[in-house]
Motif scaffolding. Structure first.
Motif, mmCIF file in Angstrom:
data_model
loop_
_atom_site.group_PDB
_atom_site.id
_atom_site.type_symbol
_atom_site.label_atom_id
_atom_site.label_comp_id
_atom_site.label_asym_id
_atom_site.label_seq_id
_atom_site.Cartn_x
_atom_site.Cartn_y
_atom_site.Cartn_z
ATOM 1 N N SER A 1 50.379 32.617 74.565
ATOM 2 C CA SER A 1 50.663 32.411 73.224
ATOM 3 C C SER A 1 51.488 30.976 72.994
ATOM 4 O O SER A 1 52.249 30.559 73.965
ATOM 5 C CB SER A 1 51.772 33.292 72.635
ATOM 6 O OG SER A 1 51.035 34.558 72.736
ATOM 7 N N SER A 2 51.284 30.418 71.875
ATOM 8 C CA SER A 2 51.857 29.274 71.447
ATOM 9 C C SER A 2 52.290 29.229 70.095
ATOM 10 O O SER A 2 51.580 29.586 69.292
ATOM 11 C CB SER A 2 50.983 28.086 71.616
ATOM 12 O OG SER A 2 51.665 26.879 71.214
ATOM 13 N N CYS A 3 53.694 29.093 70.023
ATOM 14 C CA CYS A 3 54.214 29.297 68.621
ATOM 15 C C CYS A 3 55.194 28.236 68.331
ATOM 16 O O CYS A 3 55.614 27.567 69.216
ATOM 17 C CB CYS A 3 54.982 30.749 68.648
ATOM 18 S SG CYS A 3 56.305 30.913 69.552
ATOM 19 N N GLY A 4 55.423 27.893 66.920
ATOM 20 C CA GLY A 4 56.192 26.818 66.554
ATOM 21 C C GLY A 4 56.948 27.279 65.479
ATOM 22 O O GLY A 4 56.472 27.954 64.603
ATOM 23 N N HIS A 5 58.373 27.075 65.399
ATOM 24 C CA HIS A 5 59.146 27.531 64.458
ATOM 25 C C HIS A 5 59.712 26.244 63.469
ATOM 26 O O HIS A 5 60.451 25.788 64.135
ATOM 27 C CB HIS A 5 60.277 28.523 64.913
ATOM 28 C CG HIS A 5 59.665 29.708 65.483
ATOM 29 N ND1 HIS A 5 59.112 30.878 64.772
ATOM 30 C CD2 HIS A 5 59.406 29.774 66.875
ATOM 31 C CE1 HIS A 5 58.726 31.659 65.818
ATOM 32 N NE2 HIS A 5 58.962 31.143 66.908
ATOM 33 N N PHE A 6 59.128 25.902 62.408
ATOM 34 C CA PHE A 6 59.570 24.747 61.796
ATOM 35 C C PHE A 6 60.968 25.015 60.663
ATOM 36 O O PHE A 6 61.147 26.382 60.443
ATOM 37 C CB PHE A 6 58.277 24.273 60.647
ATOM 38 C CG PHE A 6 57.122 23.768 61.400
ATOM 39 C CD1 PHE A 6 57.036 22.358 61.728
ATOM 40 C CD2 PHE A 6 56.092 24.591 61.932
ATOM 41 C CE1 PHE A 6 55.905 22.031 62.346
ATOM 42 C CE2 PHE A 6 54.982 24.012 62.576
ATOM 43 C CZ PHE A 6 55.027 22.901 62.859
ATOM 44 N N SER A 7 61.263 24.032 60.431
ATOM 45 C CA SER A 7 62.362 24.190 59.571
ATOM 46 C C SER A 7 61.841 24.332 58.073
ATOM 47 O O SER A 7 60.849 24.353 57.855
ATOM 48 C CB SER A 7 63.147 22.719 59.391
ATOM 49 O OG SER A 7 62.522 21.833 59.057
ATOM 50 N N SER A 8 62.790 24.989 57.081
ATOM 51 C CA SER A 8 62.499 25.386 55.859
ATOM 52 C C SER A 8 61.564 24.360 54.848
ATOM 53 O O SER A 8 61.131 24.597 54.078
ATOM 54 C CB SER A 8 63.197 26.145 55.212
ATOM 55 O OG SER A 8 64.480 25.278 54.877
ATOM 56 N N ASP A 9 61.981 22.962 55.156
ATOM 57 C CA ASP A 9 61.500 21.937 54.611
ATOM 58 C C ASP A 9 60.037 21.667 55.091
ATOM 59 O O ASP A 9 59.564 20.318 54.349
ATOM 60 C CB ASP A 9 62.522 20.634 54.724
ATOM 61 C CG ASP A 9 62.701 20.107 55.937
ATOM 62 O OD1 ASP A 9 62.245 20.941 56.961
ATOM 63 O OD2 ASP A 9 63.337 19.379 56.165
ATOM 64 N N VAL A 10 59.538 22.239 55.657
ATOM 65 C CA VAL A 10 58.133 21.911 56.302
ATOM 66 C C VAL A 10 56.871 22.167 55.028
ATOM 67 O O VAL A 10 57.084 22.930 54.162
ATOM 68 C CB VAL A 10 57.784 22.489 57.432
ATOM 69 C CG1 VAL A 10 57.414 24.152 57.064
ATOM 70 C CG2 VAL A 10 56.480 22.025 58.270
ATOM 71 N N SER A 11 56.086 21.293 55.131
ATOM 72 C CA SER A 11 55.006 21.468 54.107
ATOM 73 C C SER A 11 53.645 22.419 54.691
ATOM 74 O O SER A 11 53.676 22.480 55.783
ATOM 75 C CB SER A 11 54.209 19.835 53.793
ATOM 76 O OG SER A 11 53.663 19.451 55.004
ATOM 77 N N VAL A 12 52.902 22.683 53.843
ATOM 78 C CA VAL A 12 52.030 23.427 54.118
ATOM 79 C C VAL A 12 50.656 22.784 55.197
ATOM 80 O O VAL A 12 50.303 23.281 55.953
ATOM 81 C CB VAL A 12 51.021 23.940 52.890
ATOM 82 C CG1 VAL A 12 49.640 24.732 53.163
ATOM 83 C CG2 VAL A 12 51.793 24.899 52.085
ATOM 84 N N GLU A 13 50.773 21.655 54.721
ATOM 85 C CA GLU A 13 49.633 20.851 55.596
ATOM 86 C C GLU A 13 50.160 20.664 57.177
ATOM 87 O O GLU A 13 49.439 20.785 58.092
ATOM 88 C CB GLU A 13 49.658 19.549 54.967
ATOM 89 C CG GLU A 13 49.025 18.995 53.623
ATOM 90 C CD GLU A 13 49.747 19.501 52.597
ATOM 91 O OE1 GLU A 13 49.064 19.912 51.306
ATOM 92 O OE2 GLU A 13 51.201 19.753 52.738
ATOM 93 N N VAL A 14 51.362 20.609 57.264
ATOM 94 C CA VAL A 14 51.975 20.495 58.415
ATOM 95 C C VAL A 14 51.716 21.957 59.353
ATOM 96 O O VAL A 14 51.422 21.991 60.433
ATOM 97 C CB VAL A 14 53.574 20.003 58.660
ATOM 98 C CG1 VAL A 14 54.087 20.249 60.040
ATOM 99 C CG2 VAL A 14 53.396 18.560 58.261
ATOM 100 N N VAL A 15 52.167 23.088 58.657
ATOM 101 C CA VAL A 15 52.043 24.341 59.280
ATOM 102 C C VAL A 15 50.342 24.474 59.619
ATOM 103 O O VAL A 15 50.086 25.001 60.776
ATOM 104 C CB VAL A 15 52.614 25.353 58.335
ATOM 105 C CG1 VAL A 15 52.212 26.743 58.605
ATOM 106 C CG2 VAL A 15 53.886 25.290 58.083
ATOM 107 N N LEU A 16 49.728 24.133 58.531
ATOM 108 C CA LEU A 16 48.325 24.415 59.069
ATOM 109 C C LEU A 16 47.777 23.569 60.041
ATOM 110 O O LEU A 16 47.023 23.760 60.924
ATOM 111 C CB LEU A 16 47.245 23.980 57.505
ATOM 112 C CG LEU A 16 47.539 24.957 56.416
ATOM 113 C CD1 LEU A 16 46.768 24.490 55.209
ATOM 114 C CD2 LEU A 16 46.967 26.393 56.926
#
Length: 132
Positions: A98-113
């Motif tokens: 598995s590979s997971c990433g936990h972004f800070s709450s200021d992340v954009s939808v584009e970056v998560v996608l």
């Protein structure tokens, strides 16, 4: 209207038909270019990945555990745009890969996608590299 982020976590898993002993050595930051086609070049001094799309990410290894078969890293710099979020901690653990990433709450939808896509590509490339 800008899309609203509903989750700041990205998790991808893959089944790779290969022994752990053939996969684990590839999971050092400076070894990713050996299997991940998205990475064109790795600068071994600062762990700078250059992607075929023309941007670079500088990564800092946080943990590498031969006991847990787990590694983690932070992206500390992105060029040419700068980091569009405060932080992301990426973790790869070998059992069911598995590979997971936990972004800070200021992340954009584009970056998560994009995080989903990049993880899917990297896991598929890893499988191809070790299933030969």
């Amino acid at each position: 209207m800008e899309a609203k982020v509903t989750s700041n976590s990205v998790t991808e898993s893959a089944v790779i038909n290969a022994p752990l002993s053939s996969i684990w050595p590839l999971l050092r930051l400076n070894e990713f270019e050996k299997f991940y086609a998205g990475v064109v070049k790795t600068d071994k001094n600062i762990i700078r990945w250059t992607f075929k799309e023309g941007y670079t990410l500088d990564a800092q290894e946080e943990e590498y555990s031969n006991i847990k078969h787990s590694m983690s890293f932070n992206i500390v710099k992105c060029e040419p745009w700068g980091l569009p979020y405060t932080s992301v901690l990426s973790v790869i653990r070998l059992y069911h890969i598995s590979s997971c990433g936990h972004f800070s709450s200021d992340v954009s939808v584009e970056v998560v996608l994009d995080g989903h896509v990049k993880r899917q590509e990297a896991l598929a490339d890893l499988a191809r590299a070790v299933e030969k």
